[in-house]
Design a protein around this motif. Structure first.
Motif, PDB file in Angstrom:
ATOM      1  N   UNK A 141       0.901  -1.104  -0.027  1.00  0.00           N
ATOM      2  CA  UNK A 141      -0.134  -0.014   0.014  1.00  0.00           C
ATOM      3  C   UNK A 141       0.769   1.470   0.033  1.00  0.00           C
ATOM      4  N   UNK A 142       0.216   2.419  -0.476  1.00  0.00           N
ATOM      5  CA  UNK A 142       1.052   3.689  -0.705  1.00  0.00           C
ATOM      6  C   UNK A 142       0.255   4.657   0.427  1.00  0.00           C
ATOM      7  N   UNK A 143       0.867   4.792   1.341  1.00  0.00           N
ATOM      8  CA  UNK A 143       0.267   6.038   2.412  1.00  0.00           C
ATOM      9  C   UNK A 143       0.598   7.389   1.990  1.00  0.00           C
ATOM     10  N   UNK A 144       1.472   7.684   1.128  1.00  0.00           N
ATOM     11  CA  UNK A 144       1.837   9.001   0.599  1.00  0.00           C
ATOM     12  C   UNK A 144       2.598   9.780   1.414  1.00  0.00           C
ATOM     13  N   UNK A 145       3.273   9.199   2.457  1.00  0.00           N
ATOM     14  CA  UNK A 145       4.339   9.772   3.347  1.00  0.00           C
ATOM     15  C   UNK A 145       5.453   9.777   2.745  1.00  0.00           C
TER      16      UNK A 145
ATOM     17  N   UNK B 130      10.246   6.278  -2.511  1.00  0.00           N
ATOM     18  CA  UNK B 130       9.165   5.274  -2.514  1.00  0.00           C
ATOM     19  C   UNK B 130       8.164   5.283  -1.553  1.00  0.00           C
ATOM     20  N   UNK B 131       7.271   5.381  -1.491  1.00  0.00           N
ATOM     21  CA  UNK B 131       6.374   5.533  -0.321  1.00  0.00           C
ATOM     22  C   UNK B 131       5.407   3.857  -0.088  1.00  0.00           C
ATOM     23  N   UNK B 132       5.747   3.012  -0.931  1.00  0.00           N
ATOM     24  CA  UNK B 132       5.152   1.724  -1.017  1.00  0.00           C
ATOM     25  C   UNK B 132       5.496   1.009   0.220  1.00  0.00           C
ATOM     26  N   UNK B 133       4.642   0.284   0.865  1.00  0.00           N
ATOM     27  CA  UNK B 133       4.797  -0.218   2.232  1.00  0.00           C
ATOM     28  C   UNK B 133       4.289  -1.699   2.106  1.00  0.00           C
ATOM     29  N   UNK B 134       4.696  -2.814   2.700  1.00  0.00           N
ATOM     30  CA  UNK B 134       4.260  -4.008   2.807  1.00  0.00           C
ATOM     31  C   UNK B 134       3.086  -4.142   3.674  1.00  0.00           C
ATOM     32  N   UNK B 135       2.132  -4.860   3.074  1.00  0.00           N
ATOM     33  CA  UNK B 135       0.895  -4.918   3.823  1.00  0.00           C
ATOM     34  C   UNK B 135       1.214  -6.322   4.788  1.00  0.00           C
ATOM     35  N   UNK B 136       1.484  -6.201   5.876  1.00  0.00           N
ATOM     36  CA  UNK B 136       2.066  -7.376   6.874  1.00  0.00           C
ATOM     37  C   UNK B 136       0.959  -7.876   7.725  1.00  0.00           C
ATOM     38  N   UNK B 137       1.124  -9.167   7.855  1.00  0.00           N
ATOM     39  CA  UNK B 137       0.376 -10.135   8.923  1.00  0.00           C
ATOM     40  C   UNK B 137      -1.294  -9.730   8.351  1.00  0.00           C
ATOM     41  N   UNK B 138      -1.593  -9.834   7.414  1.00  0.00           N
ATOM     42  CA  UNK B 138      -2.869  -9.675   7.130  1.00  0.00           C
ATOM     43  C   UNK B 138      -3.514 -10.823   6.361  1.00  0.00           C
ATOM     44  N   UNK B 139      -4.768 -11.099   6.427  1.00  0.00           N
ATOM     45  CA  UNK B 139      -5.465 -12.319   5.859  1.00  0.00           C
ATOM     46  C   UNK B 139      -5.831 -12.202   4.399  1.00  0.00           C
ATOM     47  N   UNK B 140      -5.241 -13.160   3.621  1.00  0.00           N
ATOM     48  CA  UNK B 140      -5.666 -13.207   2.388  1.00  0.00           C
ATOM     49  C   UNK B 140      -6.426 -14.321   2.036  1.00  0.00           C
ATOM     50  N   UNK B 141      -7.748 -13.854   1.161  1.00  0.00           N
ATOM     51  CA  UNK B 141      -8.596 -14.896   1.093  1.00  0.00           C
ATOM     52  C   UNK B 141      -8.681 -15.581  -0.577  1.00  0.00           C
TER      53      UNK B 141
ATOM     54  N   UNK C 158      -9.910 -18.927  -9.636  1.00  0.00           N
ATOM     55  CA  UNK C 158      -9.711 -18.293  -8.343  1.00  0.00           C
ATOM     56  C   UNK C 158      -9.814 -16.896  -8.366  1.00  0.00           C
ATOM     57  N   UNK C 159     -10.436 -16.332  -7.274  1.00  0.00           N
ATOM     58  CA  UNK C 159     -10.456 -14.974  -7.109  1.00  0.00           C
ATOM     59  C   UNK C 159      -9.637 -14.566  -5.819  1.00  0.00           C
ATOM     60  N   UNK C 160      -8.797 -13.661  -5.700  1.00  0.00           N
ATOM     61  CA  UNK C 160      -7.896 -13.472  -4.315  1.00  0.00           C
ATOM     62  C   UNK C 160      -8.166 -11.986  -3.985  1.00  0.00           C
ATOM     63  N   UNK C 161      -8.121 -11.745  -2.718  1.00  0.00           N
ATOM     64  CA  UNK C 161      -8.488 -10.524  -2.191  1.00  0.00           C
ATOM     65  C   UNK C 161      -7.928 -10.668  -0.587  1.00  0.00           C
ATOM     66  N   UNK C 162      -7.415  -9.515  -0.282  1.00  0.00           N
ATOM     67  CA  UNK C 162      -6.905  -9.429   1.152  1.00  0.00           C
ATOM     68  C   UNK C 162      -7.733  -8.524   1.929  1.00  0.00           C
ATOM     69  N   UNK C 163      -7.670  -8.837   3.310  1.00  0.00           N
ATOM     70  CA  UNK C 163      -8.479  -7.911   4.185  1.00  0.00           C
ATOM     71  C   UNK C 163      -8.235  -6.487   4.310  1.00  0.00           C
ATOM     72  N   UNK C 164      -9.364  -5.686   4.392  1.00  0.00           N
ATOM     73  CA  UNK C 164      -9.094  -4.335   4.194  1.00  0.00           C
ATOM     74  C   UNK C 164      -8.555  -3.780   5.683  1.00  0.00           C
ATOM     75  N   UNK C 165      -8.099  -2.689   5.948  1.00  0.00           N
ATOM     76  CA  UNK C 165      -7.341  -2.046   7.013  1.00  0.00           C
ATOM     77  C   UNK C 165      -7.536  -0.589   7.192  1.00  0.00           C
ATOM     78  N   UNK C 166      -7.491  -0.081   8.342  1.00  0.00           N
ATOM     79  CA  UNK C 166      -7.535   1.654   8.565  1.00  0.00           C
ATOM     80  C   UNK C 166      -5.880   1.753   8.883  1.00  0.00           C
ATOM     81  N   UNK C 167      -5.658   3.035   8.078  1.00  0.00           N
ATOM     82  CA  UNK C 167      -4.209   3.637   8.408  1.00  0.00           C
ATOM     83  C   UNK C 167      -4.506   5.324   8.211  1.00  0.00           C
ATOM     84  N   UNK C 168      -3.678   5.754   8.443  1.00  0.00           N
ATOM     85  CA  UNK C 168      -3.396   7.351   8.024  1.00  0.00           C
ATOM     86  C   UNK C 168      -3.117   7.524   6.599  1.00  0.00           C
ATOM     87  N   UNK C 169      -3.456   8.576   5.573  1.00  0.00           N
ATOM     88  CA  UNK C 169      -3.023   8.545   4.361  1.00  0.00           C
ATOM     89  C   UNK C 169      -2.606  10.042   4.375  1.00  0.00           C
ATOM     90  N   UNK C 170      -1.428  10.545   3.938  1.00  0.00           N
ATOM     91  CA  UNK C 170      -1.019  11.804   4.033  1.00  0.00           C
ATOM     92  C   UNK C 170      -0.874  12.565   3.027  1.00  0.00           C
TER      93      UNK C 170
END
Length: 184
Positions: free
Chosen positions: A47-51, A60-71, A115-127
């Protein structure tokens, strides 16, 4: 006495036959465990939080989406040539690691599965950069907005036994929580 022995023998045979018939596996149900073929899917989420830092160089403001569920949702109609036989999806889950990477083994058949792959959503700041102009000068400040980050859906088709599929790197989208949706 001979008649009574025949009746007992008939009843015993009926009980044994009933016992054998009830031990057979139900052939009309789909069990994912019965599918012998397996395939592996690998990918990552970022994800990119633009920080950005205070330097003037591009960052590069791209960060890994860590420890999240992938369906991983497997279309059940993929398991049979007659696509109307089974409906719905079988959902498997895995978790991303510290680099946002995931790997999962799925059941696969010779005709291929979808197959359809989707990961869990989350809340975080966007700068965001907030520019204030006044007195002939422009001042920039960084503000953090609350946002919900959600993953795109990744659809993969024709996955067959023994395949190793690179699902690639998927970037989450963000939606600010205080965004104006309707003007009254």
């Amino acid at each position: 006495m001979d008649k009574l022995t025949r009746i007992k023998t008939l009843i015993a045979c009926a009980i044994v036959a009933l016992g054998f018939s009830s031990c057979s596996e139900d052939q009309t149900s789909l069990s994912i465990d019965n599918i012998q073929g397996k395939a592996i899917i690998k990918g990552s989420f970022v994800y990119d939080d633009n920080k950005t830092s205070s330097s003037s160089t591009a960052v590069n403001t791209e960060k890994p989406v860590m420890n999240t569920t992938v369906y991983v949702m497997i279309n059940n109609s993929s398991f049979n040539n007659n696509s109307s036989s089974y409906g719905g999806y079988t959902t498997l889950e895995t978790t991303t690691d510290a680099q946002g990477k995931y790997e999962i083994e799925i059941p696969a058949v010779e005709n291929g599965v979808t197959v359809t792959i989707k990961a869990k959503s989350f809340e975080a700041p966007y700068y965001k950069i907030n520019s204030n102009s006044g007195s002939g000068t422009t001042q920039n400040s960084v503000i953090a907005k609350d946002a919900v980050y959600s993953s795109p859906e990744i659809i993969l088709s024709d996955i067959k036994p023994n395949d190793i599929i690179a699902a690639g790197k998927a970037t989450y989208n963000h939606e600010e929580l205080d965004k104006t949706v309707f003007n009254y």
